[in-house]
Write a protein that holds these residues in place. Structure first.
Motif, PDB file in Angstrom:
ATOM      1  N   THR A  98       0.845  -1.070   0.112  1.00  0.00           N
ATOM      2  CA  THR A  98      -0.106  -0.054  -0.027  1.00  0.00           C
ATOM      3  C   THR A  98       0.989   1.285  -0.002  1.00  0.00           C
ATOM      4  O   THR A  98       1.938   1.274   0.481  1.00  0.00           O
ATOM      5  N   VAL A  99       0.255   2.260  -0.612  1.00  0.00           N
ATOM      6  CA  VAL A  99       0.862   3.563  -0.739  1.00  0.00           C
ATOM      7  C   VAL A  99      -0.061   4.494  -0.054  1.00  0.00           C
ATOM      8  O   VAL A  99      -1.206   4.676  -0.494  1.00  0.00           O
ATOM      9  N   THR A 100       0.612   5.476   0.917  1.00  0.00           N
ATOM     10  CA  THR A 100      -0.304   6.573   1.502  1.00  0.00           C
ATOM     11  C   THR A 100       0.156   7.815   1.392  1.00  0.00           C
ATOM     12  O   THR A 100       1.429   8.063   1.668  1.00  0.00           O
ATOM     13  N   ALA A 101      -0.645   8.682   0.936  1.00  0.00           N
ATOM     14  CA  ALA A 101      -0.303  10.134   0.375  1.00  0.00           C
ATOM     15  C   ALA A 101      -1.455  10.884   0.634  1.00  0.00           C
ATOM     16  O   ALA A 101      -2.673  10.739  -0.016  1.00  0.00           O
ATOM     17  N   GLY A 102      -1.274  11.856   1.522  1.00  0.00           N
ATOM     18  CA  GLY A 102      -2.322  12.586   1.779  1.00  0.00           C
ATOM     19  C   GLY A 102      -3.435  12.082   2.384  1.00  0.00           C
ATOM     20  O   GLY A 102      -3.174  11.343   3.561  1.00  0.00           O
TER      21      GLY A 102
END
Length: 233
Positions: A158-162
């Motif tokens: 998973t990638v989390t941004a904002g």
């Protein structure tokens, strides 16, 4: 018809022709010529850029805070006559511009392109523009090819941004809206053939010497020799 009358008619035509040729200079006008619009190269060459032929650009002609008109492809094939001024702006963007603000966790997003080009028009001269439009989003890609196979039983990434958290498979890419000071984090959870679970985490943009840039694709790579994640851009 007498020679005097013929000379008079020819003189009139010649005078009209000269006035037409000098009209632009005398009336304080110039021209804009848009010679081409293309995508600015992304910093990660491993991920192919979208073909310019696939994009129908929107091109707006502005003067100060006023939008004069939207330029069609036919308009840009010829010179565009404009009043002399130093506060013109060409705004070029892809049809999906603005959609990045509404992406959800279930969407991986797409490249979004936007460019503003200020220019001036001088009396009797042609201002030529060739516009390179950057991707104003940034992206994160996953590459764990080195460990795919019999050893790797299962994984999740998973990638989390904002406020968005996006799941990716190997080789997939997620795009994110960019804002000043934004950072992103990522997590890889792997289960090997012995049912052992290993969770690896990383982030980018939190340190002073780390900046998340537009028009950039960051690739998360699993290094088998160190059994850790690294970031390539």
């Amino acid at each position: 018809m007498s020679k005097q009358i013929l000379y008079t008619i020819l003189s009139v035509f010649l005078l009209i022709s000269c006035r037409q040729e000098n009209y632009t200079i005398l009336s304080g006008e110039g021209f804009l010529s848009v010679s081409g619009i293309e995508i600015q190269s992304q910093t990660n060459t491993e991920v192919a850029s979208r073909s310019t032929d696939d994009i129908i650009w929107t091109v707006e002609l502005w003067k100060g805070n006023e939008m004069l008109r939207t330029l069609s492809a036919e308009d840009m094939q010829d010179k565009i006559e404009l009043d002399v001024a130093d506060d013109y702006m060409l705004k070029v963007y892809s049809p999906n511009y603005g959609s990045e603000k509404n992406w959800t966790n279930d969407e991986k997003g797409v490249p979004v392109y936007y460019k503003e080009v200020p220019f001036i028009v001088k009396q009797g001269e042609t201002t030529g523009l060739k516009v390179q439009v950057p991707m104003i989003t940034f992206a994160v890609s996953l590459d764990i090819s080195e460990v795919l196979g019999d050893w790797l039983h299962d994984y999740s990434f998973t990638v989390t941004a904002g406020e968005r958290k996006v799941s990716l498979l190997n080789g997939e890419t997620a795009y994110f809206p960019h804002s000043e000071g934004i950072s992103f984090s990522y997590q890889l959870s792997m289960t090997n053939s012995d049912s052992e679970v290993n969770v690896l985490n990383g982030e980018w943009g939190k340190m002073d010497d780390e900046t998340v840039n537009i028009n950039t694709i960051y690739t998360v790579i699993y290094n088998w020799s160190t059994q850790s994640l690294s970031l390539k851009k």
